[in-house]
Design a protein around this motif. Structure first.
Motif, PDB file in Angstrom:
ATOM      1  N   TYR A 172       0.794  -1.265   0.060  1.00 16.11           N
ATOM      2  CA  TYR A 172       0.128   0.000   0.099  1.00 16.11           C
ATOM      3  C   TYR A 172       0.906   1.278  -0.033  1.00 16.11           C
ATOM      4  N   TRP A 173       1.992   1.195   0.576  1.00  9.59           N
ATOM      5  CA  TRP A 173       2.771   2.517   0.836  1.00  9.59           C
ATOM      6  C   TRP A 173       3.675   2.692  -0.484  1.00  9.59           C
ATOM      7  N   CYS A 174       3.459   1.989  -1.482  1.00 12.80           N
ATOM      8  CA  CYS A 174       4.005   1.947  -2.642  1.00 12.80           C
ATOM      9  C   CYS A 174       3.057   2.500  -3.890  1.00 12.80           C
ATOM     10  N   ILE A 175       1.971   1.478  -3.780  1.00 11.15           N
ATOM     11  CA  ILE A 175       0.979   1.935  -4.654  1.00 11.15           C
ATOM     12  C   ILE A 175       0.067   3.145  -4.424  1.00 11.15           C
ATOM     13  N   TYR A 199       9.390   4.820  -0.992  1.00  6.12           N
ATOM     14  CA  TYR A 199       9.240   3.613  -0.434  1.00  6.12           C
ATOM     15  C   TYR A 199      10.327   2.811  -0.545  1.00  6.12           C
ATOM     16  N   ASP A 200      10.622   2.331   0.556  1.00  5.87           N
ATOM     17  CA  ASP A 200      11.713   1.333   0.559  1.00  5.87           C
ATOM     18  C   ASP A 200      11.547   0.071   0.752  1.00  5.87           C
ATOM     19  N   SER A 201      11.644  -0.977  -0.163  1.00  4.91           N
ATOM     20  CA  SER A 201      11.277  -2.162  -0.186  1.00  4.91           C
ATOM     21  C   SER A 201      11.864  -3.236   0.964  1.00  4.91           C
ATOM     22  N   ASN A 202      13.057  -2.759   1.464  1.00  4.33           N
ATOM     23  CA  ASN A 202      13.854  -3.229   2.577  1.00  4.33           C
ATOM     24  C   ASN A 202      13.357  -3.052   3.877  1.00  4.33           C
ATOM     25  N   ASN A 203      12.829  -1.598   3.832  1.00  2.00           N
ATOM     26  CA  ASN A 203      12.358  -1.416   5.105  1.00  2.00           C
ATOM     27  C   ASN A 203      11.072  -0.460   5.110  1.00  2.00           C
ATOM     28  N   VAL A 204       9.819  -1.095   4.828  1.00  4.85           N
ATOM     29  CA  VAL A 204       8.556  -0.290   4.702  1.00  4.85           C
ATOM     30  C   VAL A 204       8.196   0.298   6.043  1.00  4.85           C
ATOM     31  N   CYS A 205       7.753   1.679   5.617  1.00  3.02           N
ATOM     32  CA  CYS A 205       7.303   2.435   6.729  1.00  3.02           C
ATOM     33  C   CYS A 205       6.001   2.014   7.065  1.00  3.02           C
ATOM     34  N   VAL A 206       5.458   1.117   7.558  1.00  4.46           N
ATOM     35  CA  VAL A 206       4.153   0.480   7.956  1.00  4.46           C
ATOM     36  C   VAL A 206       3.860   1.348   9.275  1.00  4.46           C
ATOM     37  N   ASN A 207       2.534   1.595   8.923  1.00  2.00           N
ATOM     38  CA  ASN A 207       1.730   2.084  10.390  1.00  2.00           C
ATOM     39  C   ASN A 207       0.508   1.153  10.242  1.00  2.00           C
ATOM     40  N   GLU A 208      -0.342   1.046  11.637  1.00  5.99           N
ATOM     41  CA  GLU A 208      -1.351   0.288  11.307  1.00  5.99           C
ATOM     42  C   GLU A 208      -2.663   1.202  10.874  1.00  5.99           C
ATOM     43  N   GLY A 250      -2.763   2.920   8.370  1.00  5.96           N
ATOM     44  CA  GLY A 250      -2.828   3.241   7.004  1.00  5.96           C
ATOM     45  C   GLY A 250      -2.635   4.496   6.199  1.00  5.96           C
ATOM     46  N   ASP A 251      -1.968   5.415   7.314  1.00  6.01           N
ATOM     47  CA  ASP A 251      -1.602   6.707   6.855  1.00  6.01           C
ATOM     48  C   ASP A 251      -0.439   6.575   6.004  1.00  6.01           C
ATOM     49  N   LEU A 252      -0.175   7.486   4.752  1.00  8.31           N
ATOM     50  CA  LEU A 252       0.741   7.397   3.811  1.00  8.31           C
ATOM     51  C   LEU A 252       1.894   8.158   4.444  1.00  8.31           C
ATOM     52  N   GLN A 253       3.002   7.909   4.177  1.00 11.32           N
ATOM     53  CA  GLN A 253       4.310   8.229   4.645  1.00 11.32           C
ATOM     54  C   GLN A 253       4.408   9.900   4.192  1.00 11.32           C
ATOM     55  N   PRO A 254       4.941  10.394   5.250  1.00 15.34           N
ATOM     56  CA  PRO A 254       5.260  11.885   5.163  1.00 15.34           C
ATOM     57  C   PRO A 254       6.385  12.006   3.968  1.00 15.34           C
ATOM     58  N   PRO A 255       6.612  13.307   3.666  1.00 13.77           N
ATOM     59  CA  PRO A 255       7.881  13.542   2.714  1.00 13.77           C
ATOM     60  C   PRO A 255       9.288  13.285   3.479  1.00 13.77           C
ATOM     61  N   SER A 256       9.978  12.537   2.839  1.00 11.19           N
ATOM     62  CA  SER A 256      11.213  12.353   3.522  1.00 11.19           C
ATOM     63  C   SER A 256      12.403  13.520   3.192  1.00 11.19           C
ATOM     64  N   ALA A 257      12.164  14.430   2.363  1.00 11.26           N
ATOM     65  CA  ALA A 257      13.007  15.479   1.986  1.00 11.26           C
ATOM     66  C   ALA A 257      12.219  16.606   1.321  1.00 11.26           C
ATOM     67  N   THR A 258      12.741  17.923   1.184  1.00 15.42           N
ATOM     68  CA  THR A 258      12.019  18.940   0.558  1.00 15.42           C
ATOM     69  C   THR A 258      13.394  19.533  -0.203  1.00 15.42           C
ATOM     70  N   LEU A 259      13.333  19.585  -1.662  1.00 14.27           N
ATOM     71  CA  LEU A 259      14.385  20.056  -2.312  1.00 14.27           C
ATOM     72  C   LEU A 259      14.076  21.440  -3.273  1.00 14.27           C
ATOM     73  N   ASP A 260      14.942  22.285  -3.025  1.00 15.52           N
ATOM     74  CA  ASP A 260      14.815  23.600  -3.796  1.00 15.52           C
ATOM     75  C   ASP A 260      15.511  23.230  -5.262  1.00 15.52           C
ATOM     76  N   PHE A 261      15.092  23.966  -6.088  1.00 14.96           N
ATOM     77  CA  PHE A 261      15.512  23.854  -7.358  1.00 14.96           C
ATOM     78  C   PHE A 261      16.722  24.807  -7.466  1.00 14.96           C
ATOM     79  N   LYS A 262      17.847  24.489  -8.189  1.00 10.72           N
ATOM     80  CA  LYS A 262      18.833  25.392  -8.637  1.00 10.72           C
ATOM     81  C   LYS A 262      18.292  26.134  -9.795  1.00 10.72           C
TER      82      LYS A 262
END
Length: 559
Positions: A349-352, A421-430, A432-444
């Motif tokens: 679910y956390w990928c799809i 989504y890391d298939s080796n370490n899925v950020c599961v929670n009971e 079903g909340d989608l994962q928060p952003p892991s980073a925010t990137l500014d454009f050059k």
């Protein structure tokens, strides 16, 4: 470092949306309220899929059945603005043109009621039969002229009532039956709005690196064939993964499951689903529906079984009771539906969920220059000018990339949020909340960003979000006995609520003291549902209810 260039071509194709086949649309009358509010509806709204397929549009639907579907739709597809494709579970048998016309007119009458009296405005497509079934699975494969005749009569009945419902054909399943598309192109062009087929991948394993190219070529060739027929488009009405042992029939029981979820490989299989979606988008597929959103409850009547097509058990959404009919365990969903109240969400679910949320309907498909064959990518430009870039990384090591977004007015884009989504370490929670952003990137200044992709991962870079200042909490939170209630928030971007419990009035909400996620304005502590575990593990007598918006904004710490 892999350098990737993304541009807008002169004539980009449109993508019509990623979504699901929704079994629960027909099972809505028997779904427990907390199950619906905390899992089925809550997760659907958070993902906001761009396409939905479901069984429906039956001629023998009663007003009660249609009203139940309309109530379901009000809370689901109307809220997410998702187009709906109706397919009959099994084409009905009639023995004269008069009976067939009567059937078609009744279908049109029922759809007219749903649209014009119950305001189900998102009904968009219809097909007479699921996978060309009649009496048994694929029964119409030997009589395509009869399938055509039904569609001609449905077309006429829809026209008489002014229904803007497009007919799809042929809805055939398995690659060996895709030849039916040629029949439809040659004989059903006038009455067919788009062409639709199903595919379940049998010959490639989840680690097979040749799969992406094969699936892309299959979709591309079919999309081109459809386009040559007056510009019609190709829809994958169902797609999924299956191994030989995923479908077994024994002692009157059919086991139809995504086997990877049951052998501990669901997290890795999600990457293959993502590859399927990205390949289809790049190849020109207009829309697609994953089989399936939620499991069937178990056990259940098998609508493929050879039985009376007018039997009421399926239409009334009742559990299996007869010893003379086949029963099916259908466990293909993103979330479970078990007799013991296990409604937990599966790892994929956390990928799809990221695909459904950020591969948006009516987006333009951008062009990508990428010389690394183990990075499968698609990029989409939305109508509001936001962009999303999705990447499946098949490398087994972290992979540095440089994205050059060579688009006009790129300097006006807000920073990119990164969802992983890391298939080796899925950020599961009971919950079903989608994962928060892991980073925010500014454009050059030149529209470039650099990032290192996780190995065996799925990553989305997106400007498709709105920011929010501060937190929005529901007011008048009151507990009386086993019922917690609160006042509905007025934020127009509101999506769902997260409920927290603490030991002091000024406690700070966090994942550790979260006890539920729901679309409802109440929480029943006595209900039978999985999240009782969270409620029991969190102590305290004070509650806070936080609004999470459509962009996933909620707690400040999640920004």
């Amino acid at each position: 470092m892999v350098e990737i260039k993304i541009t807008k071509g002169d004539f980009p194709t449109y993508f019509g949306g990623f979504g699901f086949h929704n079994n629960e649309a027909m099972l809505y009358p028997i779904i427990e309220r907390e199950h619906f509010n905390q899992k089925i509806c809550k997760c659907y709204r958070e993902m906001s899929p761009g396409f939905m397929r479901t069984f429906g549009g039956y001629a023998n639907w009663s007003k009660e059945h249609m009203d139940a579907f309309a109530e379901y739709y009000e809370k689901m597809q109307k809220w997410t603005d998702t187009p709906i494709y109706f397919a009959c579970a099994k084409g009905e048998c009639h023995f004269s043109d008069k009976e067939r016309m009567k059937y078609a007119e009744k279908v049109a009458e029922n759809i007219d009621y749903l649209i014009n009296e119950r305001n189900v405005k998102q009904l968009r497509y219809y097909c007479f039969s699921n996978e060309l079934s009649m009496k048994d699975w694929g029964g119409l494969l030997v009589n395509l002229p009869l399938f055509k005749k039904y569609h001609e009569m449905l077309y006429s009945a829809f026209q008489k009532r002014g229904l803007r419902i497009g007919l799809l054909s042929t809805d055939a399943a398995s690659g060996e039956n895709w030849w039916t598309l040629d029949y439809a192109i040659e004989n059903m062009q006038r009455i067919t709005e788009e062409f639709c087929l199903h595919i379940y991948v049998m010959n490639y394993g989840i680690d097979d690196l040749d799969f992406y190219e094969w699936f892309y070529n299959l979709c591309y060739e079919t999309s081109v064939k459809c386009c040559k027929c007056d510009g019609k488009r190709f829809i994958l009405g169902e797609f999924g993964l299956r191994r030989e042992d995923a479908w077994k029939h024994y002692n009157g029981v059919i086991k139809d499951v995504n086997i990877y979820n049951h052998i501990g490989q669901g997290a890795k299989a999600a990457l293959m689903y993502a590859e399927s979606a990205l390949a289809a988008i790049n190849a020109g597929v207009f829309a697609m529906a994953l089989w399936t959103y939620v499991d069937y409850p178990d056990p259940y009547n098998c609508h493929y079984a050879q039985r009376d097509p007018y039997a009421e058990k399926w239409a009334m959404c009742e559990p299996y009771v007869s010893e003379t009919q086949d029963v099916k365990y259908n466990k293909y969903g993103l979330m479970k539906w078990e007799d013991d109240g296990d409604y937990s969400v599966r790892e994929m679910y956390w990928c799809i969920g990221l695909i459904a949320k950020y591969c948006k309907r009516n987006a333009k498909v951008l062009e990508i220059e990428n010389n690394d064959s183990l990075l499968r990518m698609t990029a989409l430009l939305n109508r509001d000018g936001s962009i999303s870039v999705a990447v499946v990384n098949r490398h087994t090591e972290p992979t540095p990339i440089k994205l050059n977004l060579n688009l006009k007015h790129i300097e006006k884009q807000q920073p990119l949020r990164v969802y992983e989504y890391d298939s080796n370490n899925v950020c599961v929670n009971e919950f079903g909340d989608l994962q928060p952003p892991s980073a925010t990137l500014d454009f050059k200044d030149i529209g470039e960003i650099e990032y290192t992709l996780l190995p065996q991962s799925f990553t989305v870079f997106t400007t498709d979000y709105k920011t929010k200042k501060g937190e929005v909490y529901a007011k008048k939170v009151v507990r009386k006995g086993n019922l917690l209630t609160w006042k509905e928030v007025s934020d127009e971007e509101h999506c769902y609520y997260r409920v927290y419990r603490g030991k002091t009035p000024d406690f700070k909400p966090s994942f550790e003291n979260q006890i539920a996620s729901t679309v409802d304005t109440s929480l029943d502590f006595s209900a039978r549902y999985l999240d009782n575990a969270a409620i029991l593990n969190v102590k305290g007598n004070y509650y806070k209810v936080l609004s999470i918006d459509r962009s996933g904004n909620g707690l400040k710490d999640s920004e």
